[in-house]
Scaffold this active site. Sequence first.
Site, PDB file in Angstrom:
ATOM      1  N   GLY A 165      17.413  43.623 -18.786  1.00 52.05           N
ATOM      2  CA  GLY A 165      17.268  43.305 -17.363  1.00 52.05           C
ATOM      3  C   GLY A 165      18.470  42.593 -16.750  1.00 52.05           C
ATOM      4  N   GLU A 200      20.842  52.770  -7.277  1.00 52.13           N
ATOM      5  CA  GLU A 200      19.689  53.647  -7.088  1.00 52.13           C
ATOM      6  C   GLU A 200      18.666  53.038  -6.151  1.00 52.13           C
ATOM      7  OE1 GLU A 200      18.645  54.462 -11.251  1.00 52.13           O
ATOM      8  OE2 GLU A 200      17.162  52.876 -11.245  1.00 52.13           O
ATOM      9  N   PHE A 202      15.553  51.251  -4.801  1.00 52.21           N
ATOM     10  CA  PHE A 202      14.714  50.209  -5.385  1.00 52.21           C
ATOM     11  C   PHE A 202      13.265  50.539  -5.061  1.00 52.21           C
ATOM     12  CE2 PHE A 202      12.503  46.056  -5.075  1.00 52.21           C
ATOM     13  CZ  PHE A 202      12.662  45.655  -6.391  1.00 52.21           C
ATOM     14  N   LYS A 237       7.971  43.019 -21.925  1.00 54.39           N
ATOM     15  CA  LYS A 237       6.588  43.486 -21.929  1.00 54.39           C
ATOM     16  C   LYS A 237       5.692  42.448 -22.603  1.00 54.39           C
ATOM     17  CE  LYS A 237       8.522  48.044 -22.180  1.00 54.39           C
ATOM     18  NZ  LYS A 237       9.051  49.050 -23.119  1.00 54.39           N
ATOM     19  N   ARG A 291      14.395  54.806 -30.650  1.00 54.70           N
ATOM     20  CA  ARG A 291      13.860  54.076 -31.813  1.00 54.70           C
ATOM     21  C   ARG A 291      12.354  53.934 -31.675  1.00 54.70           C
ATOM     22  NH1 ARG A 291      12.372  49.572 -29.019  1.00 54.70           N
ATOM     23  NH2 ARG A 291      13.755  48.981 -27.322  1.00 54.70           N
ATOM     24  N   VAL A 294       8.028  48.336 -30.067  1.00 55.55           N
ATOM     25  CA  VAL A 294       7.081  47.277 -30.441  1.00 55.55           C
ATOM     26  C   VAL A 294       5.643  47.754 -30.202  1.00 55.55           C
ATOM     27  CG1 VAL A 294       6.319  44.915 -29.914  1.00 55.55           C
ATOM     28  CG2 VAL A 294       8.749  45.485 -29.810  1.00 55.55           C
TER      29      VAL A 294
HETATM   30  P1  ADP Z   1      17.113  47.150 -18.984  1.00 51.90           P
HETATM   31  O1  ADP Z   1      17.640  48.123 -19.995  1.00 51.90           O
HETATM   32  O2  ADP Z   1      18.117  46.099 -18.605  1.00 51.90           O
HETATM   33  O3  ADP Z   1      15.793  46.583 -19.364  1.00 51.90           O
HETATM   34  P2  ADP Z   1      15.910  49.112 -17.151  1.00 51.90           P
HETATM   35  O4  ADP Z   1      16.660  50.187 -16.469  1.00 51.90           O
HETATM   36  O5  ADP Z   1      15.004  49.509 -18.270  1.00 51.90           O
HETATM   37  O6  ADP Z   1      16.952  47.978 -17.618  1.00 51.90           O
HETATM   38  O7  ADP Z   1      15.077  48.319 -16.068  1.00 51.90           O
HETATM   39  C1  ADP Z   1      14.398  47.152 -16.406  1.00 51.90           C
HETATM   40  C2  ADP Z   1      13.400  46.805 -15.347  1.00 51.90           C
HETATM   41  O8  ADP Z   1      14.074  46.590 -14.074  1.00 51.90           O
HETATM   42  C3  ADP Z   1      12.372  47.876 -15.053  1.00 51.90           C
HETATM   43  O9  ADP Z   1      11.273  47.835 -15.960  1.00 51.90           O
HETATM   44  C4  ADP Z   1      11.973  47.484 -13.632  1.00 51.90           C
HETATM   45  O10 ADP Z   1      11.126  46.346 -13.689  1.00 51.90           O
HETATM   46  C5  ADP Z   1      13.280  47.042 -12.997  1.00 51.90           C
HETATM   47  N1  ADP Z   1      13.955  48.193 -12.340  1.00 51.90           N
HETATM   48  C6  ADP Z   1      14.930  48.993 -12.860  1.00 51.90           C
HETATM   49  N2  ADP Z   1      15.290  49.956 -11.991  1.00 51.90           N
HETATM   50  C7  ADP Z   1      14.523  49.780 -10.873  1.00 51.90           C
HETATM   51  C8  ADP Z   1      14.391  50.467  -9.617  1.00 51.90           C
HETATM   52  N3  ADP Z   1      15.141  51.536  -9.303  1.00 51.90           N
HETATM   53  N4  ADP Z   1      13.482  49.990  -8.728  1.00 51.90           N
HETATM   54  C9  ADP Z   1      12.714  48.920  -9.023  1.00 51.90           C
HETATM   55  N5  ADP Z   1      12.782  48.223 -10.173  1.00 51.90           N
HETATM   56  C10 ADP Z   1      13.665  48.645 -11.094  1.00 51.90           C
END
Ligand code: ADP
Length: 447
Positions: A165, A200, A202, A237, A291, A294
């Site tokens: 995140g 992207e 939101f 999570k 992978r 959890v």
């Molecule tokens: P990371 O690999 O850093 O965990 P992710 O791309 O999996 O990044 O995104 C982590 C979290 O960030 C998502 O589960 C969501 O809560 C939030 N997020 C990511 N992209 C978006 C988006 N386009 N719009 C809203 N929330 C987003």
Amino acid sequence: MFQKVLIANRGEIALRVLRACKELGIQTVVVHSTADSDAMHVRLADESVCVGPPPSRESYLNIHQIVAACEITGADAVHPGYGFLSENAKFADILAAHNITFIGPSGDHIRIMGDKIEAKRTAKRLGIPVVPGSDGAISDEKEAKRVAAEIGYPVIIKASAGGGGRGMKVARSEADLEVALQTARSEAGAAFGDDAVYIEKFLEKPRHIELQVFGDGAGRGVHFGERDCSLQRRHQKVWEEANSPALNSEERARIGGICAKAIADLGYSGAGTIEFLYENGEFYFIEMNTRLQVEHPVTEAITGIDLVHEQIRVASGGGLSVRQEDIKFNGHAIECRINAEDPRTFTPSPGTITHFHTPGGLGVRVDSGVYSGYRIPPYYDSLIGKLIVHGRNRVECMMRLRRALDEFVVDGIKTTLPLFRDLVGNPDIANGDYDIHWLEKYLAEDD
Ligand code: ADP
């Protein structure tokens, strides 16, 4: 089939993999740091090798020591678990160069999915729906403004090398864009040594829904349905379920079919998870984890299939034991992550567990590497166990979860168990009515 598997991990996941190996009649070797000499995975393995001092960088992430441990013990394969070296393409390549099988996908597939821009491009090419946004990295503010105007505000700037995140910033209007772009870029540069960012749309109130997929490396791909992991705190999570309370079987079959075909077309080998945000009936790809996750036990609970057995089978060249039509979804499962943390502030609470008693009975599974008298070392992740409950439907699953939580005793340290006892009684949770922001709002209101 492999003769001997080395497990390059610790805690509950090391034990989880060890159990699968034992069932398959495979000898086990575990590696451990000096802080983990009395860990359960070390006690139960056929052989163990100490690979270094407590800090992960010098032990569980120490590739040279782990490869040496394989050579000393004659292990013919390595299971990396999750975290640590599980998504390290270099590790997969080094093992291959030593004729040791990495129980996971190829180094190249790990590399593609580890770069978020490349992952998104690949997903799009394979027909997976993605979040509208820039085609690749954003070069300057002018380009950011043009893309944002096209897709419409709010937008999110994300780091290509991102994870956990970090390096993400939201801009609600053009006025916010410059600052968001600069902050995301400098955070990404500091955290990952790579300041490439992309932009992207939101999504305001999405759910996090992920598809468990498997490839046999020979052009076949299957999906094992979805997990709903919307209950998160700081993108971590906390509670996961299968199936998602938000999907019906047509939607599951549609997105599952898309993912299974993508995996087949990619020639992917082993287990993977394709993560989506889901809003207003639409799926938007965010990333793929190459992978075991959890939360894989909720999928095992509703399909009755041991996913670690499948990983080992596929890696050893034996292919998948199931075809898509053999995979059926029965009932409902929920997993709670029990962390050694304060249940409100989530501050880590290492120390000695004076008393540990796990619940049992029909439909209850506890995956944990701790025991009464165990001292939790302060060096690693705070996950000490997972409670997984299965019922014929979501209502029965929640009833069973409530009583299993009542039976669970962990004395001597703080854990997240009280949070779950609160959550099972909450009407939104009972109705399955929550999005990715629900838990943070709930925790903030409670303060
Ligand atoms: P990371 O690999 O850093 O965990 P992710 O791309 O999996 O990044 O995104 C982590 C979290 O960030 C998502 O589960 C969501 O809560 C939030 N997020 C990511 N992209 C978006 C988006 N386009 N719009 C809203 N929330 C987003």
